[in-house]
Design an enzyme around this catalytic site. Structure first.
Site, PDB file in Angstrom:
ATOM      1  N   ASP A  56      11.008 -13.234 -23.427  1.00  0.00           N
ATOM      2  CA  ASP A  56      10.810 -12.238 -24.487  1.00  0.00           C
ATOM      3  C   ASP A  56      11.971 -11.248 -24.506  1.00  0.00           C
ATOM      4  O   ASP A  56      12.598 -10.997 -23.475  1.00  0.00           O
ATOM      5  CB  ASP A  56       9.478 -11.507 -24.226  1.00  0.00           C
ATOM      6  CG  ASP A  56       8.992 -10.757 -25.454  1.00  0.00           C
ATOM      7  OD1 ASP A  56       9.572 -10.921 -26.547  1.00  0.00           O
ATOM      8  OD2 ASP A  56       8.017  -9.988 -25.302  1.00  0.00           O
ATOM      9  N   GLY A  57      12.218 -10.681 -25.683  1.00  0.00           N
ATOM     10  CA  GLY A  57      13.201  -9.598 -25.804  1.00  0.00           C
ATOM     11  C   GLY A  57      14.499  -9.996 -26.479  1.00  0.00           C
ATOM     12  O   GLY A  57      15.436  -9.184 -26.527  1.00  0.00           O
ATOM     13  N   ASN A  58      14.559 -11.197 -27.029  1.00  0.00           N
ATOM     14  CA  ASN A  58      15.797 -11.608 -27.717  1.00  0.00           C
ATOM     15  C   ASN A  58      16.114 -10.691 -28.896  1.00  0.00           C
ATOM     16  O   ASN A  58      17.265 -10.300 -29.109  1.00  0.00           O
ATOM     17  CB  ASN A  58      15.660 -13.035 -28.265  1.00  0.00           C
ATOM     18  CG  ASN A  58      15.552 -14.073 -27.171  1.00  0.00           C
ATOM     19  OD1 ASN A  58      15.804 -13.785 -26.012  1.00  0.00           O
ATOM     20  ND2 ASN A  58      15.170 -15.285 -27.537  1.00  0.00           N
ATOM     21  N   GLY A  59      15.076 -10.382 -29.675  1.00  0.00           N
ATOM     22  CA  GLY A  59      15.260  -9.548 -30.865  1.00  0.00           C
ATOM     23  C   GLY A  59      15.765  -8.156 -30.492  1.00  0.00           C
ATOM     24  O   GLY A  59      16.719  -7.634 -31.091  1.00  0.00           O
ATOM     25  N   TRP A  85      17.297  -7.240 -27.785  1.00  0.00           N
ATOM     26  CA  TRP A  85      18.666  -7.348 -27.230  1.00  0.00           C
ATOM     27  C   TRP A  85      19.678  -7.291 -28.378  1.00  0.00           C
ATOM     28  O   TRP A  85      20.695  -6.594 -28.298  1.00  0.00           O
ATOM     29  CB  TRP A  85      18.790  -8.669 -26.461  1.00  0.00           C
ATOM     30  CG  TRP A  85      20.110  -8.891 -25.797  1.00  0.00           C
ATOM     31  CD1 TRP A  85      20.456  -8.562 -24.518  1.00  0.00           C
ATOM     32  CD2 TRP A  85      21.280  -9.507 -26.377  1.00  0.00           C
ATOM     33  NE1 TRP A  85      21.763  -8.928 -24.264  1.00  0.00           N
ATOM     34  CE2 TRP A  85      22.289  -9.510 -25.389  1.00  0.00           C
ATOM     35  CE3 TRP A  85      21.567 -10.044 -27.632  1.00  0.00           C
ATOM     36  CZ2 TRP A  85      23.566 -10.027 -25.615  1.00  0.00           C
ATOM     37  CZ3 TRP A  85      22.829 -10.571 -27.865  1.00  0.00           C
ATOM     38  CH2 TRP A  85      23.816 -10.553 -26.853  1.00  0.00           C
ATOM     39  N   HIS A  96      18.623 -14.794 -30.007  1.00  0.00           N
ATOM     40  CA  HIS A  96      18.103 -16.126 -29.666  1.00  0.00           C
ATOM     41  C   HIS A  96      19.235 -17.026 -29.153  1.00  0.00           C
ATOM     42  O   HIS A  96      19.049 -17.827 -28.250  1.00  0.00           O
ATOM     43  CB  HIS A  96      17.432 -16.771 -30.881  1.00  0.00           C
ATOM     44  CG  HIS A  96      16.214 -16.014 -31.355  1.00  0.00           C
ATOM     45  ND1 HIS A  96      15.238 -15.575 -30.486  1.00  0.00           N
ATOM     46  CD2 HIS A  96      15.816 -15.609 -32.600  1.00  0.00           C
ATOM     47  CE1 HIS A  96      14.296 -14.939 -31.173  1.00  0.00           C
ATOM     48  NE2 HIS A  96      14.634 -14.936 -32.452  1.00  0.00           N
ATOM     49  N   THR A  98       2.582 -21.241 -31.515  1.00  0.00           N
ATOM     50  CA  THR A  98       1.947 -21.587 -32.797  1.00  0.00           C
ATOM     51  C   THR A  98       1.886 -20.352 -33.710  1.00  0.00           C
ATOM     52  O   THR A  98       1.702 -20.491 -34.913  1.00  0.00           O
ATOM     53  CB  THR A  98       0.524 -22.140 -32.561  1.00  0.00           C
ATOM     54  OG1 THR A  98      -0.140 -21.309 -31.597  1.00  0.00           O
ATOM     55  CG2 THR A  98       0.560 -23.559 -32.026  1.00  0.00           C
ATOM     56  N   ASN A 157       4.468 -18.146 -33.871  1.00  0.00           N
ATOM     57  CA  ASN A 157       5.840 -17.774 -34.254  1.00  0.00           C
ATOM     58  C   ASN A 157       6.210 -18.200 -35.680  1.00  0.00           C
ATOM     59  O   ASN A 157       7.201 -17.724 -36.237  1.00  0.00           O
ATOM     60  CB  ASN A 157       6.876 -18.334 -33.268  1.00  0.00           C
ATOM     61  CG  ASN A 157       6.914 -17.600 -31.942  1.00  0.00           C
ATOM     62  OD1 ASN A 157       7.239 -18.168 -30.912  1.00  0.00           O
ATOM     63  ND2 ASN A 157       6.596 -16.313 -31.930  1.00  0.00           N
ATOM     64  N   TRP A 158       5.369 -19.058 -36.311  1.00  0.00           N
ATOM     65  CA  TRP A 158       5.635 -19.430 -37.709  1.00  0.00           C
ATOM     66  C   TRP A 158       5.547 -18.234 -38.643  1.00  0.00           C
ATOM     67  O   TRP A 158       6.035 -18.285 -39.768  1.00  0.00           O
ATOM     68  CB  TRP A 158       4.637 -20.504 -38.177  1.00  0.00           C
ATOM     69  CG  TRP A 158       4.749 -21.810 -37.451  1.00  0.00           C
ATOM     70  CD1 TRP A 158       3.883 -22.289 -36.505  1.00  0.00           C
ATOM     71  CD2 TRP A 158       5.775 -22.811 -37.594  1.00  0.00           C
ATOM     72  NE1 TRP A 158       4.309 -23.524 -36.056  1.00  0.00           N
ATOM     73  CE2 TRP A 158       5.458 -23.871 -36.702  1.00  0.00           C
ATOM     74  CE3 TRP A 158       6.930 -22.922 -38.379  1.00  0.00           C
ATOM     75  CZ2 TRP A 158       6.250 -25.020 -36.585  1.00  0.00           C
ATOM     76  CZ3 TRP A 158       7.711 -24.072 -38.250  1.00  0.00           C
ATOM     77  CH2 TRP A 158       7.372 -25.093 -37.368  1.00  0.00           C
ATOM     78  N   GLU A 168       0.560 -16.070  -9.825  1.00  0.00           N
ATOM     79  CA  GLU A 168       1.073 -14.713  -9.607  1.00  0.00           C
ATOM     80  C   GLU A 168       1.835 -14.315 -10.874  1.00  0.00           C
ATOM     81  O   GLU A 168       2.668 -15.081 -11.371  1.00  0.00           O
ATOM     82  CB  GLU A 168       2.017 -14.682  -8.402  1.00  0.00           C
ATOM     83  CG  GLU A 168       1.339 -14.967  -7.082  1.00  0.00           C
ATOM     84  CD  GLU A 168       0.250 -13.960  -6.733  1.00  0.00           C
ATOM     85  OE1 GLU A 168       0.393 -12.772  -7.092  1.00  0.00           O
ATOM     86  OE2 GLU A 168      -0.745 -14.373  -6.108  1.00  0.00           O
TER      87      GLU A 168
END
Ligand code: FPP
Length: 252
Positions: free
Chosen positions: A25-28, A30, A42, A71, A73-74, A215
């Site tokens: 997570d966190g590409n956007g 960044w 991405h 599912t 993310n569309w 964990e």
């Protein structure tokens, strides 16, 4: 046996989590921090996938499951979805020779037949091209959702009951394991360690059944910035946990 990490800490090579699952997570964010379009995040995230695949395989991880597209993310803007659908094509074009060199086998789970034709082809070719590799399994969750997986498993089990080949009283944990998309992993289906990057602390419909005793480790680092050193920190954190699986600590 111990080995020094990049930051000079002691990693116990006899206690490496066999199955590591990652919510990347966190590409956007960044990209936004750099005033770049989200897809730049991405793209960089894909490079992190290459790095972490190599590090995980070198360290002795047996299964690395990556949540690449859910599912849900569309719902993203069309351009972003198209870009994400093109990433596996790019990734496997570049990286399959390295995967083979490192003896890494590619697998996928999710509704692959709903993906664009060229994405399906890239994924299916990568699975075929690495089928003889006997090292780490790199398992991509693509168009995957855990509730969908569980719903489909219940449907399959229901059909077996209806057909008279399964007694409902004989349904066990194992029956459910056998009907989930992770069944091909056998004893390794349940992650030992689940990592989520970017500071969010939720599961987002990922491997809900399989993480019963995993964990969970969270880091504020955004996926494009995730690297060998952060990955090793996460493994060290795992090694400091006391896994009891509902039992009590036994003295050694
Ligand atoms: C979440 O970040 C990331 C995704 C939905 C896509 C993950 C995909 C990759 C890391 C590349 C995958 C590579 C291959 C080879 C398939 P976000 O966009 O939700 O970030 P944000 O929360 O900061 O907006």
């Amino acid at each position: 046996m111990f080995k020094n990490t990049q930051d000079n800490q002691q990693l116990n090579v006899d206690n490496i989590p066999a199955h590591v699952a990652i919510i990347m997570d966190g590409n956007g964010r960044w990209a936004q921090k750099r005033h770049l379009p989200r897809i730049a995040g991405h793209k960089r995230g894909m490079e992190t996938v290459k790095t972490i695949t190599k590090v995980a395989s070198d360290i002795g991880v047996k299964v690395l499951t990556l949540y690449a597209f859910s599912t849900e993310n569309w719902k993203r803007p069309h351009d972003e979805v198209s870009y994400l659908m093109g990433l596996p094509v790019k990734f496997f074009n570049d990286f399959v020779p390295d995967l083979i060199k490192n003896n890494v086998q590619v697998r996928v789970m999710g509704l692959i037949d709903q993906l664009p034709a060229q994405t399906q082809k890239a994924v299916n070719d990568a699975v075929k091209d690495t089928a003889d590799c006997t090292g780490m399994i790199l398992n991509f969750a693509l168009n995957y959702g855990s509730r969908l997986d569980m719903t489909m498993a219940v449907q399959k089990i229901g059909r077996q009951v209806k057909a008279g080949i399964l007694d409902p009283n004989k349904i066990t944990d194992q029956t459910i394991d056998d009907n989930l998309m992770t069944s091909f992993l056998g004893q390794l289906a349940d992650p030992d360690l689940l990592i989520r990057t970017s500071g969010e602390e939720r599961i987002s419909n990922f491997l809900l059944w399989q993480i019963a005793y995993s964990e969970l480790v969270f880091t504020d680092v955004l996926w494009p910035d995730f690297d060998k050193s952060v990955f090793e920190q996460m493994i060290l954190e795992y090694q400091h946990r006391d896994r009891r699986f509902g039992g009590i600590k036994t003295s050694k």
